[in-house]
Design an enzyme around this catalytic site. Structure first.
Site, PDB file in Angstrom:
ATOM      1  N   HIS A  32      -1.507   0.858  10.373  1.00  0.00           N
ATOM      2  CA  HIS A  32      -0.425  -0.121  10.182  1.00  0.00           C
ATOM      3  C   HIS A  32       0.582  -0.108  11.331  1.00  0.00           C
ATOM      4  O   HIS A  32       0.751   0.895  12.024  1.00  0.00           O
ATOM      5  CB  HIS A  32       0.330   0.168   8.876  1.00  0.00           C
ATOM      6  CG  HIS A  32      -0.480  -0.125   7.665  1.00  0.00           C
ATOM      7  ND1 HIS A  32      -0.412   0.632   6.517  1.00  0.00           N
ATOM      8  CD2 HIS A  32      -1.408  -1.077   7.412  1.00  0.00           C
ATOM      9  CE1 HIS A  32      -1.256   0.157   5.616  1.00  0.00           C
ATOM     10  NE2 HIS A  32      -1.869  -0.891   6.133  1.00  0.00           N
ATOM     11  N   GLU A  41       0.832  -1.207   0.000  1.00  0.00           N
ATOM     12  CA  GLU A  41       0.000   0.000   0.000  1.00  0.00           C
ATOM     13  C   GLU A  41       0.867   1.257   0.000  1.00  0.00           C
ATOM     14  O   GLU A  41       0.418   2.341   0.358  1.00  0.00           O
ATOM     15  CB  GLU A  41      -0.969  -0.033   1.200  1.00  0.00           C
ATOM     16  CG  GLU A  41      -1.895  -1.240   1.107  1.00  0.00           C
ATOM     17  CD  GLU A  41      -2.540  -1.641   2.422  1.00  0.00           C
ATOM     18  OE1 GLU A  41      -2.661  -0.807   3.318  1.00  0.00           O
ATOM     19  OE2 GLU A  41      -2.926  -2.805   2.534  1.00  0.00           O
ATOM     20  N   ASP A  68      -1.818  -4.577   9.190  1.00  0.00           N
ATOM     21  CA  ASP A  68      -2.876  -3.727   9.717  1.00  0.00           C
ATOM     22  C   ASP A  68      -2.964  -4.025  11.201  1.00  0.00           C
ATOM     23  O   ASP A  68      -2.862  -5.195  11.593  1.00  0.00           O
ATOM     24  CB  ASP A  68      -4.236  -4.140   9.131  1.00  0.00           C
ATOM     25  CG  ASP A  68      -4.597  -3.384   7.861  1.00  0.00           C
ATOM     26  OD1 ASP A  68      -5.690  -3.648   7.328  1.00  0.00           O
ATOM     27  OD2 ASP A  68      -3.794  -2.556   7.402  1.00  0.00           O
TER      28      ASP A  68
HETATM   29  C1  LIG Z   1      -9.870  -3.837   2.973  1.00  0.00           C
HETATM   30  C2  LIG Z   1      -8.619  -3.270   2.360  1.00  0.00           C
HETATM   31  O1  LIG Z   1      -8.511  -3.647   1.026  1.00  0.00           O
HETATM   32  C3  LIG Z   1      -7.483  -3.802   3.137  1.00  0.00           C
HETATM   33  O2  LIG Z   1      -6.324  -3.918   2.447  1.00  0.00           O
HETATM   34  C4  LIG Z   1      -7.319  -2.927   4.346  1.00  0.00           C
HETATM   35  O3  LIG Z   1      -7.497  -3.801   5.438  1.00  0.00           O
HETATM   36  C5  LIG Z   1      -5.973  -2.348   4.489  1.00  0.00           C
HETATM   37  O4  LIG Z   1      -4.982  -3.050   4.492  1.00  0.00           O
HETATM   38  C6  LIG Z   1      -5.871  -0.908   4.700  1.00  0.00           C
HETATM   39  O5  LIG Z   1      -4.649  -0.604   5.336  1.00  0.00           O
HETATM   40 MN   LIG Z   2      -3.220  -2.195   5.238  1.00  0.00          MN
END
Ligand SMILES: C[C@H](O)[C@@H](O)[C@@H](O)C(=O)CO
Ligand SMILES: [Mn+2]
Length: 589
Positions: free
Chosen positions: A528, A338, A362
């Site tokens: 995170h 991300e 997360d």
């Molecule tokens: C639901 C999202 O697509 C997930 O990737 C979310 O949990 C994340 O990781 C956001 O940081």
């Molecule tokens: Mn995430």
């Protein structure tokens, strides 16, 4: 990562009373021996990320005055010294001999022997450092030693090693890049990369590459084909595909899935090449691509746009963050999913302090004992009795995080040079690669799934940016835990069952953010966290003080905290003093 010759070194400065005619002569040997003993200590106990021993440079002469001090400074600069330690058993002349380089971490060890007043030099020169705005760490042994006693006592050793580990982390980051591949992922502010933070606090550069560059290199074959063949073969043998949990009518065909494996293996080679370059690309006629971006850490956007039509980055992120791949056991690459650059830096801090691979997660759910009992019928007990936190994210969780490596029979994570072939294989065998959740990853691909074994001491940290204040770091030492299989399955299947899970219980102090497990989650400053093996909170605090990044939350006992002595000037409440000191000095660069 740098070649050994390029790694920064630790400079050791033996300081001496310059009075010839007896005093200096009587101290030359014992003073220079102090420096040599410390160089041996560092050489034996500290490693660079590539596993080679930390290198030290000692001043050619003892330093009795400004001429020898500046000669030493010239030598250090010529040998890429990034950390400076002055040592002495005697009185010397503080401002004439001190290290005045404002950009490298520095410490002074004043030997606690009363024959000659090393401790007086220590105090006098620390005062000079404080008065001149050059904060320095002070090391003073608890018990008096005889001047010919070469022993480096445990209390001094602990401080020397903590200072050197953190100082080397500062030095290793300087001049290297954070490589952002893609842009902001799902509006996560950590992936809106802030170059000023990297430049002013870490001395790092920012490199930005649109993710179409990855696609271009795949389409145009700009990767090492021989390595690709080897990698794909290895992947098919070692990365077992799991059940497809996508709706039957929506599942990708076998042909598409096979194509996805080929695609994500190519992505992995290309992301690595983007980070550090690859001389083989030059032989293939791709000179510019062969250079790479000098990146110590990178981030792949990970979700949306790319993943809305192409296979996801989870395989690449997970394998690169692990300590092994088709080329065998090797240094991990720090890659944030991300493109969360702040979590990438948090992973990098942990990595440079431990040389172990990192889990990106997360900080997803606090499970109270009551909620667990309501949902599963099981009443949490032992370490889980006050609740626990679900750490889970697709992608950048190292496979080292499965907890299949052992030391003295206990699950650990290790520097790559200590990992056995058997442990590597067990980490791979403990991981299942599920076809990506097509709700999140419309373009397909795979996600790594594993469950971290309980009983591992870990530290989770996170850098956040607060407007008007700047960067802050939060730290939570704790333990991974095991849950009964049924309980894990029930809780895990409520969320993303195809992603890697670590159940985490922070050590509680009963105060503030560490009053209870809920408060840790409730006070965490981001979605995170970066999770490292070991209780390394004290080293993170030392590192943060070198970078003038205040610590807003931690559960490290006061006696383990080691910061520059200048911090004492800012008051007796040491956490408030940390803020005042960091604000007083401002960013390091
Ligand atoms: C639901 C999202 O697509 C997930 O990737 C979310 O949990 C994340 O990781 C956001 O940081
Ligand atoms: Mn995430």
């Amino acid at each position: 990562m740098s070649e050994r010759s390029e790694y920064p070194k630790i400079g050791i400065r033996p300081i001496i009373d310059g009075r010839l005619g007896g005093v200096r002569e009587s101290l030359e040997e014992v003073t220079m021996n102090m420096a040599k003993n410390i160089a041996a200590l560092f050489n034996e106990n500290l490693r660079y990320p590539d596993g080679t021993a930390i290198q030290c440079v000692i001043s050619d002469t003892c330093i009795g005055g400004v001429k020898e001090a500046t000669d030493c400074d010239k030598k250090f600069k010529s040998q890429n010294v990034g950390v400076s330690l002055s040592v002495t058993p005697c009185w010397c002349y503080g401002t004439e001999t001190m290290d005045t380089d404002p950009h490298i971490p520095k410490a002074i060890w004043g030997f606690n022997g009363t024959e000659r007043p090393g401790a007086v030099y220590l105090a006098a020169t620390l005062a000079a450092h404080n008065q001149k705005g050059l904060p320095s760490f002070g090391i003073y042994g608890h018990d008096v030693q005889d001047i010919d006693d070469k022993t480096i006592t445990d209390d001094v050793k602990k401080k020397l090693l903590s200072f050197a580990r953190a100082g080397m982390a500062v030095a290793l980051m300087k001049g290297k890049s954070y490589l952002a591949i893609g842009g902001v992922s799902m509006g996560i502010v950590g992936s809106a990369v802030e170059p000023d933070f990297f430049q002013s606090y870490l001395g790092m550069r920012n490199e930005f590459v649109d993710s179409t560059e990855v696609f271009r290199r795949i389409e145009q074959g700009i990767y090492d084909k021989d390595e690709y063949d080897k990698a794909l073969k290895w992947t098919k043998k070692n990365c077992k595909e799991g059940k497809d949990y996508n709706e039957i009518g929506k599942q990708r065909s076998r042909k598409q899935k096979d194509g996805d494996w080929e695609f994500v293996v190519k992505m992995t080679l290309i992301i690595r090449d983007l980070m550090e370059g690859n001389p083989k690309l030059k032989k293939m006629g791709f000179g510019e691509e062969s250079l790479g971006h000098n990146a110590l850490v990178s981030g792949f956007q990970g979700q949306r746009q790319w993943t809305d039509f192409l296979p996801n980055g989870d395989f690449s992120e997970a394998i690169l963050n692990s300590s092994f791949d088709w080329n065998g056991i090797r240094m991990p690459y720090i890659v944030a999913t991300e493109n969360d650059s702040l979590n990438g830096v948090s992973m990098l801090f942990n990595y440079l302090l431990t040389n172990t691979a990192q889990i990106f997660a997360d900080v997803r759910t606090y499970w109270s004992p009551d909620a667990v009992e309501r949902v599963t019928g099981w009443k949490p007990e032992d370490k889980a009795s006050q609740g626990f936190i679900h750490l889970i994210n697709s992608g950048s969780a190292t496979l080292d995080g499965t907890g299949r490596m052992k030391k003295n029979g206990k699950p650990v994570m290790k520097p790559f040079w200590e990992i056995s072939e058997k442990e590597k294989q067990e980490c791979l065998d403990a991981t299942t690669w599920y076809p990506a959740n097509l709700g999140y990853f419309k373009g397909g691909g795979y996600s790594s799934n594993y469950l971290t074994k309980g009983g591992i001491p870990v530290t989770m940290c996170r850098i956040n940016l607060t407007k008007g204040l700047g960067p802050i770091i939060q730290i939570a030492e704790g333990w991974t835990i095991d849950l009964p299989e049924k309980v894990h399955n029930t809780l895990d299947e409520r969320t993303d069952r195809t992603w890697p899970t670590t159940w985490f219980v922070p050590e509680l102090t009963g105060e503030g953010a560490f009053t209870d497990v809920y408060s840790v989650m409730n006070n965490w400053g981001s979605n995170h966290g970066a999770i490292s093996y070991g209780h390394i909170g004290h080293d993170l605090i030392t590192l943060a003080s070198m970078l003038r990044i205040p610590v807003c939350m931690h559960n490290v006992a006061p006696e383990r905290i080691f910061r520059p002595t200048a911090w004492n000037s800012f008051g007796m409440d040491i956490e408030g003093a940390d803020y005042r000191a960091c604000s007083n000095y401002g960013s390091l660069y």
